[in-house]
Design an enzyme around this catalytic site. Sequence first.
Site, PDB file in Angstrom:
ATOM      1  N   HIS A  74      94.842 -26.689  46.878  1.00  0.00           N
ATOM      2  CA  HIS A  74      94.272 -27.559  47.900  1.00  0.00           C
ATOM      3  C   HIS A  74      93.228 -28.467  47.256  1.00  0.00           C
ATOM      4  O   HIS A  74      92.891 -28.315  46.080  1.00  0.00           O
ATOM      5  CB  HIS A  74      93.693 -26.750  49.059  1.00  0.00           C
ATOM      6  CG  HIS A  74      92.547 -25.866  48.703  1.00  0.00           C
ATOM      7  ND1 HIS A  74      92.684 -24.739  47.908  1.00  0.00           N
ATOM      8  CD2 HIS A  74      91.221 -25.924  49.020  1.00  0.00           C
ATOM      9  CE1 HIS A  74      91.511 -24.150  47.769  1.00  0.00           C
ATOM     10  NE2 HIS A  74      90.602 -24.858  48.422  1.00  0.00           N
ATOM     11  N   ASP A  76      86.019 -27.499  44.349  1.00  0.00           N
ATOM     12  CA  ASP A  76      85.949 -26.388  43.392  1.00  0.00           C
ATOM     13  C   ASP A  76      87.313 -26.010  42.833  1.00  0.00           C
ATOM     14  O   ASP A  76      87.416 -25.122  41.989  1.00  0.00           O
ATOM     15  CB  ASP A  76      85.261 -25.166  44.013  1.00  0.00           C
ATOM     16  CG  ASP A  76      85.940 -24.654  45.274  1.00  0.00           C
ATOM     17  OD1 ASP A  76      86.467 -25.473  46.045  1.00  0.00           O
ATOM     18  OD2 ASP A  76      85.939 -23.426  45.497  1.00  0.00           O
ATOM     19  N   HIS A 100      93.597 -22.637  55.882  1.00  0.00           N
ATOM     20  CA  HIS A 100      92.287 -22.863  55.285  1.00  0.00           C
ATOM     21  C   HIS A 100      91.523 -24.036  55.906  1.00  0.00           C
ATOM     22  O   HIS A 100      90.504 -24.466  55.365  1.00  0.00           O
ATOM     23  CB  HIS A 100      92.454 -23.074  53.774  1.00  0.00           C
ATOM     24  CG  HIS A 100      91.166 -23.101  53.010  1.00  0.00           C
ATOM     25  ND1 HIS A 100      90.164 -22.152  53.169  1.00  0.00           N
ATOM     26  CD2 HIS A 100      90.690 -23.971  52.074  1.00  0.00           C
ATOM     27  CE1 HIS A 100      89.142 -22.438  52.376  1.00  0.00           C
ATOM     28  NE2 HIS A 100      89.435 -23.538  51.705  1.00  0.00           N
TER      29      HIS A 100
END
Length: 324
Positions: free
Chosen positions: A63, A67, A143
């Site tokens: 995704h 990070d 998510h």
Amino acid sequence: MQLEFLGTGAGQPAKSRNVTAIALRLLDERNAVWLFDVGEGTQHQILRSNIRPRKVEKIFITHLHGDHIFGLPGFLSSRSFQGSDEHEPITIYGPKGIKRFIETSLSVSESHLTYPIEYVELTNEGTVFEDKTFAVEAMKLDHGITSYGYRIVEKDHAGELQVDKLKTMQIPSGPVYGKLKRGETVTLPDGRVVNGADFIGQPQKGRIVTILGDTRKTQNSVILGKNADVLVHESTYGKGEGKLARSHHHSTNLQAVEVAKQAGAKKLLLTHISARYVGKLAMELEKQAREEFENVHVVHDFEVIEIPFEHVEETKVSDDRGTL
């Protein structure tokens, strides 16, 4: 086949854990390395490993949170100076937007690569790559932002030629061995007729590795992890933090265990660990999980996990791969 964890932390770099990056080392299988997510500082982590950037042939992005992708421009640029040329392209898989992120970063910084990039922006679930050695399947997770999990399925290996059996029958080595290994029927100089199929061992079942992006507990994780030899699952939160995990679209260690048990995975590796869990607290995450699932481990940066073949004589489960 090995998994090397170049970054195991969540959200931002910490002293003990860098942000997410996982290398699937396929040096024996295809003389290549596949990366799954490339968080900030991944190229620095690679410098402390035995990975050669020019061996990286594919990158799978789960995704587009920073990070998981902020290390891409630096890694791709440095790869140009480390033995890569036009004969060593790279393919990048990921959600829609990954191409724009990379091309914008390279354009603004006036970075020029010495090799081509092929982009595969995922729009549908299912098989995203397949050749004679591996197939990779992707499904969406939960998510809040589009996030994918990947299921890497190694094709079965042909059985080995049973040389000891041939020697016992006093069949001399030479070109005949090659014919027998191909399953041909051969007439020997002494008149004997032998069938190669009688001297080939059982096929070696390929391995299955499932690597999930950030996610709440979801049924798609179970489907992707079905009968996996190794399931890599995030564990941003611990026991008793289910509500907090859900509100932030993440999972707890025990939710990861539930997925592994429902999927019938053989080994569970927990990563994407919050910076709140350091030292003994990180080990507590593992201890809590082990009470429910024995073969579980909280990984740390630079840890290398071997993924061995299952011994043929121990094969008891069905060959159902749970194809999407």
